[in-house]
Design an enzyme around this catalytic site. Structure first.
Site, PDB file in Angstrom:
ATOM      1  N   TYR A   8       0.860  -1.185   0.000  1.00 42.47           N
ATOM      2  CA  TYR A   8       0.000   0.000   0.000  1.00 42.47           C
ATOM      3  C   TYR A   8       0.893   1.232   0.000  1.00 42.47           C
ATOM      4  O   TYR A   8       2.110   1.140   0.115  1.00 42.47           O
ATOM      5  CB  TYR A   8      -0.924   0.002   1.228  1.00 42.47           C
ATOM      6  CG  TYR A   8      -2.071   0.985   1.125  1.00 42.47           C
ATOM      7  CD1 TYR A   8      -2.993   0.907   0.089  1.00 42.47           C
ATOM      8  CD2 TYR A   8      -2.231   1.991   2.071  1.00 42.47           C
ATOM      9  CE1 TYR A   8      -4.042   1.802  -0.010  1.00 42.47           C
ATOM     10  CE2 TYR A   8      -3.282   2.892   1.988  1.00 42.47           C
ATOM     11  CZ  TYR A   8      -4.187   2.796   0.944  1.00 42.47           C
ATOM     12  OH  TYR A   8      -5.224   3.692   0.845  1.00 42.47           O
ATOM     13  N   ARG A  14      -6.811   2.765   3.216  1.00 48.33           N
ATOM     14  CA  ARG A  14      -7.599   1.537   3.152  1.00 48.33           C
ATOM     15  C   ARG A  14      -6.841   0.314   3.673  1.00 48.33           C
ATOM     16  O   ARG A  14      -7.441  -0.760   3.832  1.00 48.33           O
ATOM     17  CB  ARG A  14      -8.077   1.291   1.721  1.00 48.33           C
ATOM     18  CG  ARG A  14      -8.988   2.396   1.209  1.00 48.33           C
ATOM     19  CD  ARG A  14      -9.764   1.983  -0.006  1.00 48.33           C
ATOM     20  NE  ARG A  14     -10.763   0.964   0.313  1.00 48.33           N
ATOM     21  CZ  ARG A  14     -11.991   1.219   0.779  1.00 48.33           C
ATOM     22  NH1 ARG A  14     -12.373   2.457   1.001  1.00 48.33           N
ATOM     23  NH2 ARG A  14     -12.832   0.235   1.034  1.00 48.33           N
ATOM     24  N   TRP A 104     -11.500  11.347  -2.939  1.00 45.59           N
ATOM     25  CA  TRP A 104     -10.109  11.491  -2.511  1.00 45.59           C
ATOM     26  C   TRP A 104      -9.183  11.869  -3.663  1.00 45.59           C
ATOM     27  O   TRP A 104      -8.219  12.606  -3.466  1.00 45.59           O
ATOM     28  CB  TRP A 104      -9.621  10.187  -1.862  1.00 45.59           C
ATOM     29  CG  TRP A 104     -10.465   9.739  -0.708  1.00 45.59           C
ATOM     30  CD1 TRP A 104     -11.406   8.739  -0.710  1.00 45.59           C
ATOM     31  CD2 TRP A 104     -10.482  10.285   0.615  1.00 45.59           C
ATOM     32  NE1 TRP A 104     -11.986   8.635   0.530  1.00 45.59           N
ATOM     33  CE2 TRP A 104     -11.442   9.565   1.362  1.00 45.59           C
ATOM     34  CE3 TRP A 104      -9.776  11.309   1.240  1.00 45.59           C
ATOM     35  CZ2 TRP A 104     -11.717   9.829   2.698  1.00 45.59           C
ATOM     36  CZ3 TRP A 104     -10.047  11.575   2.577  1.00 45.59           C
ATOM     37  CH2 TRP A 104     -11.008  10.843   3.289  1.00 45.59           C
TER      38      TRP A 104
END
Length: 199
Positions: A8, A14, A104
């Site tokens: 990530y 998330r 976002w």
């Protein structure tokens, strides 16, 4: 125990629910964080071109909540009964529905700011009222023990409070739930050692 590699960006985002679950269950994993500049060349190599992904036993799993369900399956974090598991999923999905409304990646800053403001000032109060009612005087959202729905509340509300620090002013029970999650020794230790990022 399988070898796990989480991929990530260098942010909570998330992937944080996965990191909370790993911390709580004391599961070792590689927390691989990529730089934004490297993303364009990594993206085409991933299923559906999205992160987070979890590499395990030669497979690349995608979708953060699917990964969370995989990791919590057969643990009390998922709920002790099928009915409780459904309730846990419902709270998680309710939170995720709201968080997914935020644009976002919107490049038009005026539009992004207007949308964020609308979500935080007009729509968030309805969600918070419903969550507060659902929690009531219970210690945790479901049953009398912590589940990953409580983790997800702490993670989502942490981001919301970055955006609007006074958001939980009239919801002391929801604040108390955040505090209880953050007081769990494994979670507290993770929060202290994780990289400090805005989101």
């Amino acid at each position: 125990m399988p070898n796990y590699k989480l991929l990530y960006f260098n942010m909570r985002g998330r992937a944080e629910i996965i990191r909370y679950i790993f911390a709580y269950l004391d599961i070792k994993y590689e927390d691989h964080r990529i730089e934004q500049a490297d993303w364009p060349k990594i993206k085409p190599t991933l299923p559906f071109g999205k992160i987070p992904v979890l590499e395990v036993e030669g497979l690349t799993l995608h979708q953060s909540l699917a990964i969370a369900r995989y990791l919590t399956k057969n643990t009390d974090l998922a709920g002790k009964t099928e009915l409780e598991q459904c309730q846990v999923d419902a709270v998680v999905d309710t939170l995720d529905d709201f968080m997914s409304l935020f644009p976002w990646a919107e490049e038009n800053q005026d539009l992004k700011e207007r949308t964020f403001n609308d979500l935080l000032t007009r729509q968030a109060p309805h969600l918070l009222k419903d969550l507060d009612t659902y929690l009531g005087d219970k210690e945790w959202f479901i049953g009398n023990y912590v589940t990953w729905a409580d983790f997800y509340w702490d993670i989502c509300s942490t981001t919301l409070l970055v955006l609007k620090p006074d958001l939980l002013g009239i919801y002391p029970r929801l604040v108390s739930l955040r505090n209880k999650v953050q007081a769990i020794p494994a979670i507290s230790a993770w929060i202290l050692k994780r990289p400090q990022t805005k989101l």
